[in-house]
Design a protein around this motif. Structure first.
Motif, PDB file in Angstrom:
ATOM      1  N   SER A 129      18.312  27.075  -2.596  1.00  0.00           N
ATOM      2  CA  SER A 129      18.536  25.683  -2.212  1.00  0.00           C
ATOM      3  C   SER A 129      17.774  25.365  -0.940  1.00  0.00           C
ATOM      4  N   PHE A 130      17.395  24.098  -0.797  1.00  0.00           N
ATOM      5  CA  PHE A 130      16.725  23.669   0.426  1.00  0.00           C
ATOM      6  C   PHE A 130      17.212  22.274   0.797  1.00  0.00           C
ATOM      7  N   SER A 131      17.075  21.967   2.060  1.00  0.00           N
ATOM      8  CA  SER A 131      17.418  20.649   2.579  1.00  0.00           C
ATOM      9  C   SER A 131      16.549  20.390   3.796  1.00  0.00           C
ATOM     10  N   ARG A 132      15.862  19.259   3.800  1.00  0.00           N
ATOM     11  CA  ARG A 132      15.031  18.858   4.935  1.00  0.00           C
ATOM     12  C   ARG A 132      15.454  17.445   5.317  1.00  0.00           C
ATOM     13  N   THR A 133      15.708  17.227   6.605  1.00  0.00           N
ATOM     14  CA  THR A 133      16.137  15.927   7.103  1.00  0.00           C
ATOM     15  C   THR A 133      15.128  15.407   8.114  1.00  0.00           C
ATOM     16  N   PHE A 134      14.827  14.117   8.007  1.00  0.00           N
ATOM     17  CA  PHE A 134      13.868  13.467   8.890  1.00  0.00           C
ATOM     18  C   PHE A 134      14.530  12.247   9.508  1.00  0.00           C
TER      19      PHE A 134
END
Length: 169
Positions: free
Chosen positions: A99-104
């Motif tokens: 799983s991955f999660s990137r927040t901007f």
């Protein structure tokens, strides 16, 4: 014998068979954390908005979610390790899975209603346009305290006499 990547430096080679076995079991595929997938991202700003490009090879479109809330754009998903053949022994597994999660965090001048995303050949392109009303340049006139008081005094000076002519008080 295990396959290893050659990097020109033989310092990483174990000195004895015992240390080679220790290294093999300490760095084995089974001990790797498969939930550490962090996709590579390029983010840029243009005159019209922002663009975020994420490299997601092997990820299916259905496994990607994009959310925007309170100025945060979050891309989440999962890259699954699919076993293709039984009896296969990996000597090296450098591809990341999980799983991955990137927040901007985006500035206040974006228009969340017009965010678009395209997914082609393992590349996710998210286009975030700027809100034209928030980015439009405006000229603000500057007034001084004396100008406000002068206008108020002029209004007080004008009074209407009984015959309808304006007189000074």
């Amino acid at each position: 014998m295990a396959l290893t990547r050659y990097n020109g430096m033989q310092e990483n080679m174990p000195n004895s068979f015992s240390s080679m076995l220790d290294r093999f079991f300490n760095e084995s595929v089974n001990s790797r954390n498969l939930t550490a997938f962090t996709p590579h991202v390029d983010a840029c700003e243009t005159e019209r908005g922002f663009e975020i490009e994420a490299a997601l090879p092997g990820v299916k479109k259905e496994d990607i979610t994009i959310d925007f809330q309170e100025g945060k754009l979050t891309i989440t998903g999962e890259r699954r390790l699919e076993k293709k053949e039984e009896g296969r022994r990996y000597h090296m597994l450098e591809t990341q899975y999980g799983s991955f999660s990137r927040t901007f965090y985006l500035p206040d001048n974006v228009n969340p209603d017009k965010i678009k995303a395209e997914f082609n050949d393992g590349i996710l392109l998210v286009s975030i346009p700027k809100d034209e009303h928030k980015t439009m340049k405006r000229q603000i006139t500057i007034s001084s305290q004396g100008e406000k008081e002068g206008k108020a005094d002029k209004k007080k000076e004008k009074t209407v006499a009984e015959n309808g002519e304006a007189q000074k008080a």
